[in-house]
Design a protein around this motif. Structure first.
Motif: not given
Length: 208
Positions: A27-33, A88-91, A157-163, A169-173
């Motif tokens: 989710r990173g510093p900006d988070g996912l809701r 803005g969705w992350v699945f 979900r997050a702002e589009d560019e954040v998502a 970056s998910a594979p590294d996190r």
């Protein structure tokens, strides 16, 4: 009164905790809701969700759904990637075997007469939807049915560019289990961003 409800497969306890870990790691510093939790917004794979008439009985309808499909004691689905979905969705994407298609078809057949079609949002911007997603939304008020069905665990979900950056970056996190096991079928109340906020009825795939 319209009731916003859904039917979903719930992961076994180990995979429930894995989903919470994956969301926390990507989710990173900006988070996912919204944040997933063991006693609030449960990780899940939606079979169908939408607006229903107030008279719907979740226990009765879940019994009808579970009786209409020959489900095994557990459903195992292969991981297909952490993906971006407009907007803005992350699945956490999962495979779509014939069994899930049959489960959704049976669910739609049973619940279709109970949909509150007057509650469909005809003003919703569907320009980012595929043709099949637009057709699904127009018919059922839900983006992912039929050819458009896309089994997934919503990580948030997050702002589009954040998502988009979270997906990049998910594979590294994080590391993600290659197989996910689901052992319960749930009728739930939809919360923030369609989250599984309250379990109204539960059916265990393994009756023992």
């Amino acid at each position: 009164m319209t009731r916003w409800l859904g039917v979903a497969l719930l992961p076994c306890d180990d995979d429930l905790r894995s989903a919470l870990r994956v969301q926390n790691e990507v989710r990173g510093p900006d988070g996912l809701r919204p944040a997933l939790s063991v006693d609030g917004n449960l990780p899940h794979v939606t079979v169908f969700q939408g607006p229903f008439v107030d008279s719907l009985d979740p226990r009765q309808e879940l019994d009808r759904i579970s009786a209409s499909v020959d489900l095994p004691p557990s459903v195992r689905l292969r991981f297909a990637g952490i993906v971006y979905q407009a907007t803005g969705w992350v699945f956490l994407s999962l495979e779509r075997p014939p069994l899930l298609e049959k489960l959704q078809q049976a669910t739609l057949a049973i619940l279709d007469p109970l949909l509150d079609r007057e509650a469909f949002d005809s003003s919703k911007d569907t320009s980012a939807f595929t043709d099949s997603e637009q057709a699904s939304y127009a018919r059922y008020g839900y983006r992912y049915t039929g050819d458009a069905y896309a089994p997934h665990i919503t990580l948030g979900r997050a702002e589009d560019e954040v998502a988009r950056e979270i997906v990049r970056s998910a594979p590294d996190r994080t590391s993600v289990p290659q197989t996910w096991t689901f052992d319960r079928l749930s009728f739930y109340t939809m919360g923030e961003q369609g989250a599984h906020s309250e379990t109204l009825a539960l059916w265990h795939l393994d009756p023992s």
